[in-house]
Design an enzyme around this catalytic site. Sequence first.
Site, mmCIF file in Angstrom:
data_model
loop_
_atom_site.group_PDB
_atom_site.id
_atom_site.type_symbol
_atom_site.label_atom_id
_atom_site.label_comp_id
_atom_site.label_asym_id
_atom_site.label_seq_id
_atom_site.Cartn_x
_atom_site.Cartn_y
_atom_site.Cartn_z
ATOM 1 N N LEU A 98 0.865 -1.181 0.000
ATOM 2 C CA LEU A 98 0.000 0.000 0.000
ATOM 3 C C LEU A 98 0.903 1.232 0.000
ATOM 4 O O LEU A 98 2.090 1.138 0.294
ATOM 5 C CB LEU A 98 -0.917 -0.001 1.225
ATOM 6 C CG LEU A 98 -1.926 -1.144 1.274
ATOM 7 C CD1 LEU A 98 -2.637 -1.180 2.618
ATOM 8 C CD2 LEU A 98 -2.936 -1.024 0.140
ATOM 9 N N SER A 99 0.331 2.388 -0.316
ATOM 10 C CA SER A 99 1.203 3.569 -0.411
ATOM 11 C C SER A 99 1.930 3.815 0.905
ATOM 12 O O SER A 99 3.060 4.283 0.907
ATOM 13 C CB SER A 99 0.412 4.804 -0.851
ATOM 14 O OG SER A 99 -0.650 5.060 0.037
ATOM 15 N N GLU A 100 1.275 3.506 2.032
ATOM 16 C CA GLU A 100 1.984 3.567 3.309
ATOM 17 C C GLU A 100 1.539 2.472 4.260
ATOM 18 O O GLU A 100 0.371 2.082 4.275
ATOM 19 C CB GLU A 100 1.773 4.924 4.008
ATOM 20 C CG GLU A 100 2.932 5.892 3.864
ATOM 21 C CD GLU A 100 2.841 6.690 2.579
ATOM 22 O OE1 GLU A 100 3.853 7.293 2.194
ATOM 23 O OE2 GLU A 100 1.765 6.703 1.978
ATOM 24 N N THR A 101 2.511 2.014 5.020
ATOM 25 C CA THR A 101 2.243 1.151 6.168
ATOM 26 C C THR A 101 2.742 1.880 7.405
ATOM 27 O O THR A 101 3.879 2.362 7.430
ATOM 28 C CB THR A 101 2.947 -0.208 6.027
ATOM 29 O OG1 THR A 101 2.417 -0.891 4.881
ATOM 30 C CG2 THR A 101 2.755 -1.073 7.258
#
Length: 249
Positions: free
Chosen positions: A44-47
């Site tokens: 995902l774009s951020e974790t």
Amino acid sequence: MQIPIFTVDAFTNRPFSGNPAAVCLLENDLDEDLHQKIATEMNLSETAFIRKLKPGDDFTKSSCFGLRWFTPASEVPLCGHATLASAAVLFHVQKNTNSVLTFVTLSGELKARQVKDHIVLDLPLYTAYPQELKEVEELIKAAVGDMIVQDVRYSPDTKKLLVRLSDTYDRSVLENLKVNAQHFLSAEKTGKLKGLILTVKGNSSGKDHDFYSRYFAPWVGVLEDPVTGSAHAVLSSYWSEQLGKKEML
């Protein structure tokens, strides 16, 4: 070691929309390399990784936590939607009893507070300064082709380039723009960019939106991010100055 991981759709009240982030609750310290491996696998774009700051801390009762964010490719200094997702997990899943949570991050202390059925974030405000067009001309052409550009700014704090399209364009033009962000990597010659913001002025009369934006960050493994809090830390500063407004939609 078992690590609970939640997927949260931020900036929306509907499933499978908004901007998804993964949130990991760390009961104990995690080996440094595992942060990136987990983020790469989540893709995902951020974790986000929430950690306890003291041995006696509790996800339900404590009000201050450490927070780090990783894209599939690298750690980043600020991420708004994954901060919102982290607060949502603590407030709604862990039933945290505090009305305000503080996150200790690479961008300083960030606060998230419950206001009725919403979560409100306080993010830093970053100034973007006039940018010499010649230095980034090839990148802008790769992004918008021959479209008319009205302003170009650079935020040294976030390493983001803000490109404002002509006021003759409306929301639909920005939405329909076909962008191949992979081409940005070879077109960017300065070596100082981590993200590109494309923005256009909205119709500020009445209840319409004040501005629109899209955000691209192939330099950190994210071709396009659906909604980006860290980009709004730059956009808010820019459009507040341009529109003479402190509150914007």
